[in-house]
Scaffold this motif. Structure first.
Motif, mmCIF file in Angstrom:
data_model
loop_
_atom_site.group_PDB
_atom_site.id
_atom_site.type_symbol
_atom_site.label_atom_id
_atom_site.label_comp_id
_atom_site.label_asym_id
_atom_site.label_seq_id
_atom_site.Cartn_x
_atom_site.Cartn_y
_atom_site.Cartn_z
ATOM 1 N N THR A 195 0.837 -1.201 0.000
ATOM 2 C CA THR A 195 0.000 0.000 0.000
ATOM 3 C C THR A 195 0.871 1.249 0.000
ATOM 4 O O THR A 195 2.083 1.192 0.184
ATOM 5 N N ALA A 196 0.221 2.403 -0.209
ATOM 6 C CA ALA A 196 0.930 3.681 -0.215
ATOM 7 C C ALA A 196 -0.060 4.789 0.117
ATOM 8 O O ALA A 196 -1.280 4.576 0.124
ATOM 9 N N THR A 197 0.482 5.957 0.414
ATOM 10 C CA THR A 197 -0.347 7.143 0.594
ATOM 11 C C THR A 197 -0.031 8.123 -0.524
ATOM 12 O O THR A 197 1.122 8.515 -0.703
ATOM 13 N N VAL A 198 -1.041 8.469 -1.296
ATOM 14 C CA VAL A 198 -0.874 9.376 -2.429
ATOM 15 C C VAL A 198 -1.756 10.590 -2.208
ATOM 16 O O VAL A 198 -2.979 10.467 -2.110
ATOM 17 N N ALA A 199 -1.133 11.748 -2.094
ATOM 18 C CA ALA A 199 -1.875 12.993 -1.876
ATOM 19 C C ALA A 199 -2.830 12.869 -0.693
ATOM 20 O O ALA A 199 -3.965 13.355 -0.725
ATOM 21 N N ARG A 201 -4.280 10.197 0.400
ATOM 22 C CA ARG A 201 -5.313 9.171 0.249
ATOM 23 C C ARG A 201 -4.675 7.782 0.319
ATOM 24 O O ARG A 201 -3.576 7.552 -0.198
ATOM 25 N N ASP A 202 -5.390 6.840 0.917
ATOM 26 C CA ASP A 202 -4.925 5.454 0.991
ATOM 27 C C ASP A 202 -5.028 4.804 -0.380
ATOM 28 O O ASP A 202 -6.033 4.973 -1.092
ATOM 29 N N ALA A 203 -3.983 4.050 -0.724
ATOM 30 C CA ALA A 203 -3.965 3.441 -2.048
ATOM 31 C C ALA A 203 -3.279 2.084 -2.007
ATOM 32 O O ALA A 203 -2.387 1.835 -1.187
ATOM 33 N N TYR A 204 -3.712 1.198 -2.912
ATOM 34 C CA TYR A 204 -3.044 -0.071 -3.157
ATOM 35 C C TYR A 204 -2.026 0.119 -4.289
ATOM 36 O O TYR A 204 -2.217 0.952 -5.181
ATOM 37 N N GLN A 205 -0.977 -0.690 -4.284
ATOM 38 C CA GLN A 205 0.032 -0.633 -5.336
ATOM 39 C C GLN A 205 -0.108 -1.853 -6.248
ATOM 40 O O GLN A 205 0.101 -2.988 -5.812
ATOM 41 N N LEU A 206 -0.451 -1.623 -7.500
ATOM 42 C CA LEU A 206 -0.496 -2.693 -8.500
ATOM 43 C C LEU A 206 0.849 -2.712 -9.220
ATOM 44 O O LEU A 206 1.281 -1.687 -9.766
ATOM 45 N N VAL A 207 1.507 -3.865 -9.211
ATOM 46 C CA VAL A 207 2.844 -3.980 -9.797
ATOM 47 C C VAL A 207 2.778 -4.872 -11.035
ATOM 48 O O VAL A 207 2.335 -6.022 -10.963
ATOM 49 N N ILE A 208 3.214 -4.329 -12.158
ATOM 50 C CA ILE A 208 3.175 -5.031 -13.437
ATOM 51 C C ILE A 208 4.601 -5.194 -13.935
ATOM 52 O O ILE A 208 5.338 -4.211 -14.059
ATOM 53 N N LYS A 209 5.006 -6.446 -14.234
ATOM 54 C CA LYS A 209 6.370 -6.713 -14.689
ATOM 55 C C LYS A 209 6.366 -7.652 -15.888
ATOM 56 O O LYS A 209 5.517 -8.554 -15.973
ATOM 57 N N PRO A 210 7.314 -7.463 -16.799
ATOM 58 C CA PRO A 210 7.444 -8.420 -17.902
ATOM 59 C C PRO A 210 7.977 -9.752 -17.388
ATOM 60 O O PRO A 210 8.839 -9.792 -16.509
ATOM 61 N N LYS A 211 7.450 -10.842 -17.928
ATOM 62 C CA LYS A 211 8.021 -12.152 -17.658
ATOM 63 C C LYS A 211 9.162 -12.456 -18.622
ATOM 64 O O LYS A 211 10.003 -13.304 -18.344
ATOM 65 N N GLN A 212 9.170 -11.776 -19.764
ATOM 66 C CA GLN A 212 10.169 -12.028 -20.786
ATOM 67 C C GLN A 212 11.475 -11.303 -20.473
ATOM 68 O O GLN A 212 11.474 -10.221 -19.890
ATOM 69 N N SER A 213 12.570 -11.888 -20.891
ATOM 70 C CA SER A 213 13.847 -11.190 -20.832
ATOM 71 C C SER A 213 14.029 -10.396 -22.119
ATOM 72 O O SER A 213 13.443 -10.723 -23.154
ATOM 73 N N VAL A 220 6.098 -1.545 -13.987
ATOM 74 C CA VAL A 220 5.121 -0.465 -13.993
ATOM 75 C C VAL A 220 4.345 -0.574 -12.687
ATOM 76 O O VAL A 220 3.841 -1.650 -12.357
ATOM 77 N N LYS A 221 4.274 0.510 -11.928
ATOM 78 C CA LYS A 221 3.523 0.511 -10.679
ATOM 79 C C LYS A 221 2.396 1.532 -10.777
ATOM 80 O O LYS A 221 2.623 2.679 -11.167
ATOM 81 N N ILE A 222 1.202 1.093 -10.415
ATOM 82 C CA ILE A 222 0.028 1.962 -10.438
ATOM 83 C C ILE A 222 -0.564 1.996 -9.040
ATOM 84 O O ILE A 222 -0.954 0.957 -8.500
ATOM 85 N N ALA A 223 -0.600 3.170 -8.434
ATOM 86 C CA ALA A 223 -1.232 3.327 -7.129
ATOM 87 C C ALA A 223 -2.724 3.585 -7.352
ATOM 88 O O ALA A 223 -3.102 4.493 -8.096
ATOM 89 N N VAL A 224 -3.558 2.777 -6.718
ATOM 90 C CA VAL A 224 -5.002 2.813 -6.936
ATOM 91 C C VAL A 224 -5.703 3.271 -5.661
ATOM 92 O O VAL A 224 -5.505 2.687 -4.591
ATOM 93 N N ASP A 225 -6.521 4.308 -5.777
ATOM 94 C CA ASP A 225 -7.247 4.835 -4.630
ATOM 95 C C ASP A 225 -8.115 3.733 -4.022
ATOM 96 O O ASP A 225 -8.929 3.116 -4.713
ATOM 97 N N THR A 230 -9.797 4.757 -8.365
ATOM 98 C CA THR A 230 -9.173 5.634 -9.361
ATOM 99 C C THR A 230 -7.646 5.535 -9.284
ATOM 100 O O THR A 230 -7.067 5.701 -8.210
ATOM 101 N N PRO A 231 -6.968 5.251 -10.400
ATOM 102 C CA PRO A 231 -5.503 5.261 -10.383
ATOM 103 C C PRO A 231 -4.981 6.661 -10.059
ATOM 104 O O PRO A 231 -5.402 7.643 -10.659
ATOM 105 N N LEU A 232 -4.067 6.743 -9.100
ATOM 106 C CA LEU A 232 -3.534 8.019 -8.647
ATOM 107 C C LEU A 232 -2.062 8.206 -8.971
ATOM 108 O O LEU A 232 -1.565 9.324 -8.944
#
Length: 397
Positions: A195-199, A201-213, A220-225, A230-232
């Protein structure tokens, strides 16, 4: 025409910078530190929360910091236009594509407001100067306080037969998040990274990574309210490490409906007002639109003389995060010592000579988008490592 063709040989490395910047868009993000205690949630549930988000109104302030690993490109577009005989001087300083090139590097503060799909406002702050884009119904206004110039487009919110334009003003984190999530498949790992605090507001962190080399993208990290879905925040990290390629985020956000006066605009007294012809009215969100206008798009950039489309088309190699586009420019690769003086240092700083079964060539590199141009004029470009480009060129022989 000969002068234009010669100049076009030096567009490829400039295009690498432009395409890299096109991955940025106008995305609110940058988080304050914090670790709120929130209920556990799976990645699938968080994605569904984003999809279910229906935020129509908001206002706030955010910062965008970008580090593409590029040398200074200030004035490079104007220099190229001069070298190629272009008419950049005829373009209003209020053109959104020109404003967006400022986001290629450094840290910038922006203000944003939105009230549904028909009313949005974005203001880029630069000291005491401001650049504003206002979309209010059928009107799009662009105002540059430094030049005291206004660009007005009428009917910009709809195209032929009432169709909406491909790009709408301004871009939101949700739109970018949707694009990333749509692209996710077997080549992608998606997890919840705390989790994180953005502005505030409490938010979850969605972490996106390539499996390929072979991809230049580390994550890519997206903090979600946590409340609205809402992505923040949007952070793009490179495998090179160091500063993120993009680290941008709300420092203040309010989901209440902005006042109607927020989207009202009247040209200041004495301002030069240009009525648009539709060329600029769709308010492009990324530098690729600027490239489309100036050079005939990516097909023009890599297809020989810009805008003529005399190349051999585009081939797509691979899939997912390691997709590579290949082009045949039909022209010899640029030689640094023959480049216009405005480009010599830029080419030297980006270029790295390579060789293989394909012959020899130069890899032009940023922290995200790289391009290999062979000596016989073939181009391989993608968000992949130098070795991946060389392997693709060897496999094509």
């Amino acid at each position: 025409m000969a002068q234009t063709r010669k100049a076009s040989r030096y567009v490829v490395p400039f295009a690498v910078a432009g395409v890299a910047a096109a991955t940025i868009g106008l995305v609110p993000a940058l988080a304050a530190s914090g670790d709120p205690d929130l209920p556990e949630i799976t990645a699938q549930q968080l994605i569904e929360k984003i999809a279910a988000s229906d935020t129509q109104t908001l206002s706030g302030t955010f910062k965008v910091s970008t580090d593409l690993g590029l040398p200074s490109v200030a004035g490079l577009a104007d220099s190229f236009a001069g070298a190629s005989g272009g008419a950049t001087g005829s373009t209003p300083s209020t053109d959104p594509a020109d404003m967006l090139t400022k986001l290629i590097s450094g840290t910038h503060t922006l203000r944003v407001a939105a009230d549904g799909p028909e009313k949005q406002k974005l203001t880029l702050l630069d000291g005491s100067e401001e650049y504003s884009l206002i979309h209010n119904g059928d009107d799009v206004w662009a105002y540059d306080s430094k030049a005291n110039e206004v660009l007005h487009e009428k009917g910009a919110s709809a195209g032929p037969a009432g169709e909406k334009p491909d790009q709408e003003l301004p871009g939101t984190p949700k739109e970018l998040a949707d694009e990333v999530l749509k692209a996710a498949g077997d080549t992608t790992s998606i997890t919840v990274g705390g989790t994180a605090t953005v502005a505030g507001r409490d938010a979850y962190q969605l972490v996106i990574k390539p499996k390929q080399s072979g991809s230049t993208v580390e994550s890519v990290k997206i903090a979600v309210d946590a409340k609205t879905g809402t992505p923040l925040k949007f952070t793009l990290a490179s495998v090179q490490g160091g500063k993120p390629v993009l680290d941008a985020g709300f420092t203040k956000v309010d989901f209440a409906k902005p006042a109607a006066s927020t989207f009202a605009f009247e040209a200041p007294e004495g301002a030069k007002v240009t009525e648009g012809t539709g060329e600029h009215g769709k308010a492009p969100q990324d530098v690729e639109k600027g490239l489309e206008k100036e050079f005939g798009g990516l097909d023009g950039l890599f297809g020989g003389v810009p805008g003529t489309g005399d190349g051999q088309g585009v081939n797509v190699i691979g899939e997912g995060w390691t997709t590579i586009a290949s082009y045949d420019t039909g022209a010899e690769a640029p030689k640094t010592d023959e480049a216009p003086k405005e480009f010599q240092g830029f080419l030297d700083s980006l270029g790295d000579e390579v060789s293989g079964r394909f012959g020899s060539g130069t890899v032009f590199q940023t922290k995200i988008v790289n391009a290999l141009m062979t000596d016989d004029g073939k181009v391989y470009v993608g968000a992949v490592t130098k070795q991946a480009l060389v392997d693709a060129a060897n496999a094509a022989k």
